[in-house]
Scaffold this motif. Structure first.
Motif, short mmCIF file in Angstrom:
data_model
loop_
_atom_site.label_atom_id
_atom_site.label_comp_id
_atom_site.label_asym_id
_atom_site.label_seq_id
_atom_site.Cartn_x
_atom_site.Cartn_y
_atom_site.Cartn_z
N LEU A 56 0.94 -1.68 -10.12
CA LEU A 56 0.97 -1.11 -8.78
C LEU A 56 -0.27 -1.44 -7.96
O LEU A 56 -0.27 -1.27 -6.74
N PRO A 100 -2.47 -3.36 -5.78
CA PRO A 100 -2.19 -4.55 -4.95
C PRO A 100 -3.16 -5.70 -5.18
O PRO A 100 -2.78 -6.86 -5.07
N SER A 101 -4.41 -5.39 -5.45
CA SER A 101 -5.42 -6.44 -5.59
C SER A 101 -5.43 -7.08 -6.97
O SER A 101 -6.22 -7.97 -7.22
N ARG A 141 6.23 -1.69 -5.92
CA ARG A 141 5.22 -2.60 -5.37
C ARG A 141 5.84 -3.56 -4.37
O ARG A 141 5.28 -3.80 -3.29
N GLU A 142 7.01 -4.11 -4.72
CA GLU A 142 7.62 -5.15 -3.89
C GLU A 142 8.21 -4.60 -2.60
O GLU A 142 8.09 -5.24 -1.53
N ILE A 195 4.89 -0.90 -1.35
CA ILE A 195 3.46 -1.15 -1.20
C ILE A 195 3.20 -2.45 -0.44
O ILE A 195 2.44 -2.46 0.55
N ASN A 196 3.81 -3.55 -0.88
CA ASN A 196 3.55 -4.83 -0.24
C ASN A 196 3.95 -4.86 1.24
O ASN A 196 3.18 -5.34 2.07
N LEU A 201 1.32 -3.12 3.24
CA LEU A 201 0.07 -3.87 3.37
C LEU A 201 0.23 -5.06 4.30
O LEU A 201 -0.73 -5.44 4.98
N ALA A 212 -3.56 -7.14 3.86
CA ALA A 212 -2.68 -8.17 3.29
C ALA A 212 -3.45 -9.15 2.42
O ALA A 212 -2.88 -9.78 1.52
N LEU A 260 -3.27 -8.86 -1.51
CA LEU A 260 -2.15 -9.35 -2.31
C LEU A 260 -2.56 -10.63 -3.01
O LEU A 260 -3.00 -11.59 -2.39
N GLU A 274 4.09 -12.12 -7.23
CA GLU A 274 4.53 -10.75 -6.98
C GLU A 274 5.65 -10.40 -7.95
O GLU A 274 5.89 -11.08 -8.94
#
Length: 224
Positions: A28, A30-31, A97-98, A101-102, A105, A112, A115, A119
């Protein structure tokens, strides 16, 4: 085999193991490249097998009315069960996440940039399965050759898995072309993803089966 798996789950899996399964939730972040979340599952061997060795689990299992090859198969099934259980945890979180979250962002240009690389897609599942299959193939035949006196098999297996993970991250995050192709859900990207996933599935089951066979043969020759 069901009885052996039950025995392994009851006697050979300390509570800390489930912490490593829970760490799959790192997908989860993002980075972080999501494949890192799957790597933590392989760290569970650093708990399971040293404790089993200290408790003389190999000797105990060999005294049961089962073949020594089946004793190895029980451990292989246990680790495979934990590896596959990670997908039960990861897949719903990857969907979060897909799709949640993404997109959130992507609406923020600065966020952004967090990311990284691959993914949530089918190629990620295939890469994780390839990583698990490689770990099993390296670890089990080596470990049961001496059943095992030391942590070298664990450390080398983890190092090999780490190399695979880093290579996948560099491949997907370091090349804009590869990243665009592997994260594309339209033609031809989706076929690339499905091809990587299918290869990972076949490799995982083939390598794990071979690991069980070679480990069983090595253990059968061992005088406990």
């Amino acid at each position: 085999m069901k009885n052996l798996l039950f025995k392994e789950l009851r006697l050979s899996v300390p509570p800390q193991t489930w912490v490593y399964i829970a760490l799959v939730a790192c997908v989860l972040i993002p980075s972080w490249p999501p494949i890192i979340g799957f790597f933590y599952v392989t760290l569970s061997v650093m708990i399971i097998f040293p404790i089993a060795h200290a408790n003389r689990d190999a000797l105990f299992t060999a005294l049961l009315p089962v073949r020594k090859e089946d004793a190895v198969k029980g451990k292989v099934v246990l680790i495979s069960f934990l590896e596959l259980a990670s997908f039960v945890v990861a897949i719903p979180l990857l969907l979060v996440r897909e799709f949640l979250i993404n997109p959130a962002l992507m609406n923020d240009p600065e966020a952004a940039e967090m990311l990284v690389g691959s993914e949530a897609n089918f190629a990620l599942i295939g890469a994780a399965l390839f990583m698990y299959g490689t770990f099993n193939l390296v670890f089990f035949p080596w470990y049961y050759k001496k059943a095992s006196r030391g942590v070298i098999p664990q450390l080398v297996s983890l190092f090999v898995v780490m190399v695979i993970m880093v290579f996948y991250i560099i491949l997907t995050a370091g090349s804009a072309e590869v990243s665009a192709a592997i994260n594309d859900f339209t033609f031809p990207g989706i076929f690339i993803q499905l091809g990587v996933c299918l290869f990972g599935v076949l490799f995982f089951f083939g390598a794990t089966g071979l690991a069980s066979l070679l480990g069983g043969k090595a253990f059968a020759k061992l005088d406990l």
